[in-house]
Design a protein around this motif. Structure first.
Motif, PDB file in Angstrom:
ATOM      1  N   ASP A 175       0.922  -1.007   0.512  1.00 52.69           N
ATOM      2  CA  ASP A 175      -0.059   0.420   0.239  1.00 52.69           C
ATOM      3  C   ASP A 175       0.986   1.470  -0.016  1.00 52.69           C
ATOM      4  O   ASP A 175       1.970   1.151   0.792  1.00 52.69           O
ATOM      5  CB  ASP A 175      -0.728  -0.215   1.478  1.00 52.69           C
ATOM      6  CG  ASP A 175      -2.284   0.525   0.826  1.00 52.69           C
ATOM      7  OD1 ASP A 175      -1.708   2.402   0.551  1.00 52.69           O
ATOM      8  OD2 ASP A 175      -3.003   0.929   1.564  1.00 52.69           O
ATOM      9  N   PRO A 176       0.941   2.264  -1.243  1.00 48.47           N
ATOM     10  CA  PRO A 176       1.684   3.329  -1.097  1.00 48.47           C
ATOM     11  C   PRO A 176       1.556   4.488   0.092  1.00 48.47           C
ATOM     12  O   PRO A 176       2.341   5.132   0.822  1.00 48.47           O
ATOM     13  CB  PRO A 176       1.421   4.152  -2.330  1.00 48.47           C
ATOM     14  CG  PRO A 176       0.201   3.428  -2.821  1.00 48.47           C
ATOM     15  CD  PRO A 176       0.429   2.188  -2.205  1.00 48.47           C
ATOM     16  N   ASP A 177       0.260   4.197   0.519  1.00 51.32           N
ATOM     17  CA  ASP A 177       0.153   5.175   1.745  1.00 51.32           C
ATOM     18  C   ASP A 177       0.200   4.768   2.984  1.00 51.32           C
ATOM     19  O   ASP A 177      -0.249   5.407   3.762  1.00 51.32           O
ATOM     20  CB  ASP A 177      -2.069   5.032   1.950  1.00 51.32           C
ATOM     21  CG  ASP A 177      -2.289   6.422   0.375  1.00 51.32           C
ATOM     22  OD1 ASP A 177      -1.117   6.900  -0.238  1.00 51.32           O
ATOM     23  OD2 ASP A 177      -2.522   6.285  -0.558  1.00 51.32           O
ATOM     24  N   ASP A 178       0.399   3.015   3.393  1.00 50.68           N
ATOM     25  CA  ASP A 178       0.475   2.123   4.657  1.00 50.68           C
ATOM     26  C   ASP A 178       1.210   2.113   4.290  1.00 50.68           C
ATOM     27  O   ASP A 178       1.050   0.908   3.743  1.00 50.68           O
ATOM     28  CB  ASP A 178      -1.282   2.244   4.421  1.00 50.68           C
ATOM     29  CG  ASP A 178      -0.473   1.372   6.059  1.00 50.68           C
ATOM     30  OD1 ASP A 178       0.267   1.467   7.036  1.00 50.68           O
ATOM     31  OD2 ASP A 178      -1.736   1.121   6.387  1.00 50.68           O
ATOM     32  N   ALA A 179       2.646   1.416   4.731  1.00 52.21           N
ATOM     33  CA  ALA A 179       3.468   0.547   4.925  1.00 52.21           C
ATOM     34  C   ALA A 179       3.082  -0.533   5.296  1.00 52.21           C
ATOM     35  O   ALA A 179       4.175  -1.522   4.949  1.00 52.21           O
ATOM     36  CB  ALA A 179       4.682   1.565   5.261  1.00 52.21           C
ATOM     37  N   GLU A 180       2.068  -0.768   6.479  1.00 50.95           N
ATOM     38  CA  GLU A 180       1.955  -1.972   7.496  1.00 50.95           C
ATOM     39  C   GLU A 180       0.884  -2.893   6.260  1.00 50.95           C
ATOM     40  O   GLU A 180       0.954  -4.195   6.442  1.00 50.95           O
ATOM     41  CB  GLU A 180       1.446  -1.299   8.690  1.00 50.95           C
ATOM     42  CG  GLU A 180       2.264  -0.217   9.169  1.00 50.95           C
ATOM     43  CD  GLU A 180       3.679  -1.450  10.320  1.00 50.95           C
ATOM     44  OE1 GLU A 180       3.195  -2.197  10.641  1.00 50.95           O
ATOM     45  OE2 GLU A 180       4.609  -1.281   9.881  1.00 50.95           O
ATOM     46  N   HIS A 181       0.713  -2.557   4.962  1.00 52.27           N
ATOM     47  CA  HIS A 181      -0.422  -2.956   4.671  1.00 52.27           C
ATOM     48  C   HIS A 181       0.261  -3.654   3.384  1.00 52.27           C
ATOM     49  O   HIS A 181       0.019  -2.997   2.591  1.00 52.27           O
ATOM     50  CB  HIS A 181      -1.775  -1.979   4.724  1.00 52.27           C
ATOM     51  CG  HIS A 181      -2.314  -2.379   3.740  1.00 52.27           C
ATOM     52  ND1 HIS A 181      -3.575  -2.098   2.760  1.00 52.27           N
ATOM     53  CD2 HIS A 181      -3.234  -4.086   3.948  1.00 52.27           C
ATOM     54  CE1 HIS A 181      -4.406  -2.272   2.504  1.00 52.27           C
ATOM     55  NE2 HIS A 181      -4.240  -3.771   3.204  1.00 52.27           N
ATOM     56  N   LEU A 182      -0.161  -4.789   2.854  1.00 51.65           N
ATOM     57  CA  LEU A 182       0.480  -5.684   2.418  1.00 51.65           C
ATOM     58  C   LEU A 182      -0.748  -6.626   1.738  1.00 51.65           C
ATOM     59  O   LEU A 182      -1.515  -7.717   2.519  1.00 51.65           O
ATOM     60  CB  LEU A 182       1.943  -6.467   2.848  1.00 51.65           C
ATOM     61  CG  LEU A 182       2.579  -6.308   3.319  1.00 51.65           C
ATOM     62  CD1 LEU A 182       2.854  -5.406   4.348  1.00 51.65           C
ATOM     63  CD2 LEU A 182       3.633  -6.872   3.017  1.00 51.65           C
ATOM     64  N   ILE A 183      -1.212  -7.248   0.430  1.00 47.80           N
ATOM     65  CA  ILE A 183      -1.457  -8.071   0.086  1.00 47.80           C
ATOM     66  C   ILE A 183      -0.620  -8.706  -0.517  1.00 47.80           C
ATOM     67  O   ILE A 183      -0.057  -8.632  -1.517  1.00 47.80           O
ATOM     68  CB  ILE A 183      -3.235  -7.990  -0.884  1.00 47.80           C
ATOM     69  CG1 ILE A 183      -3.390  -7.149  -0.194  1.00 47.80           C
ATOM     70  CG2 ILE A 183      -3.659  -9.041  -1.716  1.00 47.80           C
ATOM     71  CD1 ILE A 183      -4.716  -5.691  -0.410  1.00 47.80           C
ATOM     72  N   PHE A 184      -0.608 -10.190  -0.212  1.00 51.15           N
ATOM     73  CA  PHE A 184      -0.025 -10.860  -0.904  1.00 51.15           C
ATOM     74  C   PHE A 184      -0.256 -11.947  -1.624  1.00 51.15           C
ATOM     75  O   PHE A 184      -1.319 -13.079  -0.375  1.00 51.15           O
ATOM     76  CB  PHE A 184       1.822 -10.948  -0.170  1.00 51.15           C
ATOM     77  CG  PHE A 184       1.807 -11.666   0.734  1.00 51.15           C
ATOM     78  CD1 PHE A 184       1.350 -12.910   1.668  1.00 51.15           C
ATOM     79  CD2 PHE A 184       1.197 -10.496   1.699  1.00 51.15           C
ATOM     80  CE1 PHE A 184       0.910 -13.458   2.261  1.00 51.15           C
ATOM     81  CE2 PHE A 184       0.605 -11.191   3.328  1.00 51.15           C
ATOM     82  CZ  PHE A 184       1.407 -12.535   3.744  1.00 51.15           C
ATOM     83  N   GLY A 185       0.435 -12.756  -2.780  1.00 46.79           N
ATOM     84  CA  GLY A 185      -0.364 -14.213  -2.639  1.00 46.79           C
ATOM     85  C   GLY A 185       0.449 -15.314  -3.174  1.00 46.79           C
ATOM     86  O   GLY A 185       1.559 -14.770  -4.260  1.00 46.79           O
ATOM     87  N   GLY A 186       0.255 -16.580  -3.308  1.00 43.59           N
ATOM     88  CA  GLY A 186       1.334 -17.579  -5.197  1.00 43.59           C
ATOM     89  C   GLY A 186      -0.161 -18.597  -4.490  1.00 43.59           C
ATOM     90  O   GLY A 186      -0.993 -18.964  -4.730  1.00 43.59           O
ATOM     91  N   GLY A 187       1.188 -19.737  -4.661  1.00 46.51           N
ATOM     92  CA  GLY A 187       0.434 -20.694  -4.576  1.00 46.51           C
ATOM     93  C   GLY A 187       1.197 -21.711  -3.916  1.00 46.51           C
ATOM     94  O   GLY A 187       2.552 -21.672  -2.973  1.00 46.51           O
ATOM     95  N   ILE A 188       1.169 -23.488  -3.559  1.00 46.37           N
ATOM     96  CA  ILE A 188       1.770 -24.369  -3.265  1.00 46.37           C
ATOM     97  C   ILE A 188       2.056 -25.471  -4.432  1.00 46.37           C
ATOM     98  O   ILE A 188       1.949 -25.202  -5.730  1.00 46.37           O
ATOM     99  CB  ILE A 188       0.824 -25.198  -2.462  1.00 46.37           C
ATOM    100  CG1 ILE A 188       0.164 -25.767  -2.786  1.00 46.37           C
ATOM    101  CG2 ILE A 188       0.645 -24.496  -1.724  1.00 46.37           C
ATOM    102  CD1 ILE A 188      -1.133 -26.777  -1.991  1.00 46.37           C
TER     103      ILE A 188
END
Length: 134
Positions: free
Chosen positions: A44-57
């Motif tokens: 999040d460019p406005d909040d360094a603590e806010h992340l969204i992430f993903g992937g797979g197995i």
């Protein structure tokens, strides 16, 4: 500056020569989060603590490996996918688009038991500040 990277199923934050895990599943299975190789990260460019992430197995995935944290990994929520019918989903990329929304690219395999089938790429609009998948 902080750099984020996948390290064998963990999301780590690297700063200088030190790193800290942001996302790491316990080896004893005491948490409810699935083991995931992280392929996509949005900061999040406005909040360094806010992340969204993903992937797979590795292997057949039964649920979407898409996660969100508002406190740099102290608390992580696994997000529900946009479609219950996704088969073997993997989050491939998270790209900012207009109006503070994100394009989440998810690949799926209609027949995970057949290793020769091609994966289908789907794009979903994600709103990190409201109803996630609209």
């Amino acid at each position: 500056d902080t750099v984020y990277a996948d390290l064998e199923g963990m999301l780590i934050a690297l700063e200088g020569t030190a790193f800290e895990p942001v996302f790491a599943v316990s080896q004893d299975g005491s948490d409810d989060l699935p083991y995931a190789y992280i392929r996509a990260i949005w900061l999040d460019p406005d909040d360094a603590e806010h992340l969204i992430f993903g992937g797979g197995i590795n292997g057949v995935e039964t649920e979407l490996s898409l996660f969100e944290t508002d406190d740099h990994g102290a608390n992580i929520e696994q997000l529900t996918g946009p479609d219950d019918d996704l088969s073997d989903p993997t989050v491939e990329q998270i790209v900012p688009i207009e109006d503070d929304e994100l394009a989440v690219l998810i690949s799926e395999d209609d027949d995970p038991s057949d290793t020769d089938t091609e994966r289908t790429l789907r794009v979903y609009v994600f709103d990190p500040n409201g109803d996630p998948f609209n």
